[in-house]
Scaffold this motif. Structure first.
Motif, PDB file in Angstrom:
ATOM      1  N   ASN A 193      44.586  32.357  47.365  1.00 58.59           N
ATOM      2  CA  ASN A 193      43.952  32.900  48.559  1.00 58.59           C
ATOM      3  C   ASN A 193      44.994  32.920  49.673  1.00 58.59           C
ATOM      4  O   ASN A 193      45.563  31.884  50.027  1.00 58.59           O
ATOM      5  N   LYS A 194      45.268  34.099  50.226  1.00 64.05           N
ATOM      6  CA  LYS A 194      46.358  34.231  51.191  1.00 64.05           C
ATOM      7  C   LYS A 194      46.060  33.545  52.522  1.00 64.05           C
ATOM      8  O   LYS A 194      46.984  33.228  53.271  1.00 64.05           O
ATOM      9  N   SER A 195      44.796  33.315  52.820  1.00 65.18           N
ATOM     10  CA  SER A 195      44.439  32.642  54.071  1.00 65.18           C
ATOM     11  C   SER A 195      44.491  31.126  53.928  1.00 65.18           C
ATOM     12  O   SER A 195      45.132  30.432  54.716  1.00 65.18           O
ATOM     13  N   SER A 196      43.835  30.609  52.891  1.00 65.97           N
ATOM     14  CA  SER A 196      43.787  29.155  52.708  1.00 65.97           C
ATOM     15  C   SER A 196      45.027  28.612  52.020  1.00 65.97           C
ATOM     16  O   SER A 196      45.281  27.410  52.063  1.00 65.97           O
ATOM     17  N   ARG A 197      45.802  29.504  51.358  1.00 59.10           N
ATOM     18  CA  ARG A 197      46.985  29.136  50.569  1.00 59.10           C
ATOM     19  C   ARG A 197      46.607  28.253  49.387  1.00 59.10           C
ATOM     20  O   ARG A 197      47.420  27.477  48.892  1.00 59.10           O
ATOM     21  N   LYS A 198      45.364  28.377  48.911  1.00 60.36           N
ATOM     22  CA  LYS A 198      44.876  27.574  47.797  1.00 60.36           C
ATOM     23  C   LYS A 198      44.674  28.439  46.553  1.00 60.36           C
ATOM     24  O   LYS A 198      44.365  29.625  46.645  1.00 60.36           O
ATOM     25  N   MET A 199      44.821  27.808  45.386  1.00 60.44           N
ATOM     26  CA  MET A 199      44.532  28.461  44.117  1.00 60.44           C
ATOM     27  C   MET A 199      43.027  28.667  43.984  1.00 60.44           C
ATOM     28  O   MET A 199      42.243  27.779  44.329  1.00 60.44           O
ATOM     29  N   VAL A 200      42.618  29.844  43.486  1.00 61.41           N
ATOM     30  CA  VAL A 200      41.196  30.146  43.322  1.00 61.41           C
ATOM     31  C   VAL A 200      40.962  30.730  41.929  1.00 61.41           C
ATOM     32  O   VAL A 200      41.900  31.105  41.220  1.00 61.41           O
ATOM     33  N   THR A 201      39.689  30.821  41.545  1.00 66.39           N
ATOM     34  CA  THR A 201      39.319  31.440  40.276  1.00 66.39           C
ATOM     35  C   THR A 201      39.810  32.885  40.235  1.00 66.39           C
ATOM     36  O   THR A 201      39.687  33.624  41.216  1.00 66.39           O
ATOM     37  N   ILE A 202      40.358  33.297  39.100  1.00 64.16           N
ATOM     38  CA  ILE A 202      40.856  34.666  38.961  1.00 64.16           C
ATOM     39  C   ILE A 202      39.671  35.619  38.834  1.00 64.16           C
ATOM     40  O   ILE A 202      38.818  35.433  37.957  1.00 64.16           O
ATOM     41  N   PRO A 203      39.579  36.646  39.686  1.00 61.52           N
ATOM     42  CA  PRO A 203      38.462  37.593  39.570  1.00 61.52           C
ATOM     43  C   PRO A 203      38.485  38.320  38.222  1.00 61.52           C
ATOM     44  O   PRO A 203      39.548  38.724  37.743  1.00 61.52           O
ATOM     45  N   ALA A 204      37.321  38.483  37.624  1.00 63.40           N
ATOM     46  CA  ALA A 204      37.237  39.160  36.326  1.00 63.40           C
ATOM     47  C   ALA A 204      37.811  40.570  36.398  1.00 63.40           C
ATOM     48  O   ALA A 204      38.456  41.044  35.452  1.00 63.40           O
ATOM     49  N   ALA A 205      37.609  41.241  37.527  1.00 62.92           N
ATOM     50  CA  ALA A 205      38.091  42.620  37.677  1.00 62.92           C
ATOM     51  C   ALA A 205      39.612  42.703  37.654  1.00 62.92           C
ATOM     52  O   ALA A 205      40.179  43.753  37.350  1.00 62.92           O
ATOM     53  N   ALA A 206      40.281  41.577  37.976  1.00 59.14           N
ATOM     54  CA  ALA A 206      41.744  41.550  37.976  1.00 59.14           C
ATOM     55  C   ALA A 206      42.309  41.240  36.600  1.00 59.14           C
ATOM     56  O   ALA A 206      43.524  41.250  36.412  1.00 59.14           O
ATOM     57  N   LEU A 207      41.439  40.981  35.618  1.00 63.26           N
ATOM     58  CA  LEU A 207      41.878  40.619  34.270  1.00 63.26           C
ATOM     59  C   LEU A 207      41.505  41.655  33.214  1.00 63.26           C
ATOM     60  O   LEU A 207      42.264  41.891  32.271  1.00 63.26           O
TER      61      LEU A 207
END
Length: 251
Positions: free
Chosen positions: A115-129
């Motif tokens: 996440n570019k705002s929080s700089r934290k790792m997040v779940t990968i969106p299904a649409a991106a896979l």
């Protein structure tokens, strides 16, 4: 169904090479990342697509096997495949081959979405896979971790200031600059007479504009019959990246 494979030809220009006329390890990373970006665009998954989620792809680990580095004016083929994934991690491979189809370089890598705002790792969106046809798995292949630099090790150290042009679109230092910092500490006569055969590289914490980093490398030693250096990048006391590089004498 196998994951989609993307391949392009690439002629190695002089500016990707060092004084030995072979591609530098840092440029190797730049070139393979470019190929992955081209596959993303080909599948409609470029930076604009990820921006709608406020996310960016970030690599956290590389495992690079090198038979030899490509040389100046050589035409090679570069392929990439987003092989597998789970909720938080994606596994991508790259291959460089010469004109006869012989494998020169094989790169295995692990990625996350940040996440570019929080700089934290997040779940990968299904649409991106989905467009990659990657295999869903519980556990991704385990990559070899770098060996830690210990306090008792005989080391060489150099400081570097992070510059504006070191920063990429995700707001942190471009991956290739870490390899420049790792290897630049070594003497020129060593670099001019040796090529890496393996690079194990892991990113721990972001390095950002204005940071002063310490690049620390152990002096080359024989480990299991292979000439080896261990590396770390520090910002203050925090470890930002580590690497182990195995070397052979230059042909």
């Amino acid at each position: 169904m196998a994951a989609k494979l993307y391949t392009e030809k690439h002629e190695v220009p002089y500016y990707e090479c060092d004084v030995t006329n072979y591609m530098t390890p840092a440029m190797l990373l730049n070139v393979i990342i470019l190929i992955s970006e081209k596959q993303n665009l080909d599948l409609g998954l470029g930076a604009d697509f990820m921006e709608q989620f406020g996310l960016g792809w970030v690599v956290i680990q590389y495992d690079i096997s090198i038979d030899r580095l490509p040389e100046i004016n050589e035409t090679i083929s570069i392929s990439t495949q987003a092989t597998s994934y789970n909720r938080f991690f994606a596994f991508r491979e790259f291959w460089m081959k010469d004109s006869d189809g012989k494998e020169l370089v094989h790169v295995r890598s692990t990625w996350v979405t940040m996440n570019k705002s929080s700089r934290k790792m997040v779940t990968i969106p299904a649409a991106a896979l989905e467009p990659y046809d990657s295999e869903p798995v519980k556990r991704l292949p385990r990559l070899k971790r770098p060996t830690k630099v210990e306090a008792a090790d005989d080391v060489i150290e150099q400081k570097y200031q992070v510059r504006y042009y070191d920063i990429d679109g995700n707001g942190h230092v471009n991956n290739a600059h870490y390899l420049e910092w790792f290897t630049d500490v070594l003497p020129m006569d060593f670099l001019a007479t040796h090529q890496p055969t393996a690079i194990y590289l892991r990113f721990e914490n972001e390095v950002q504009y204005g940071h002063m980093i310490d690049s620390i490398v152990t002096k080359p030693i024989e480990v299991d019959g292979e000439l080896t250096t261990n590396h770390q990048i520090l910002v203050g006391d925090a470890v930002s990246a580590t690497a182990t590089i195995k070397w052979r004498n230059h042909d």
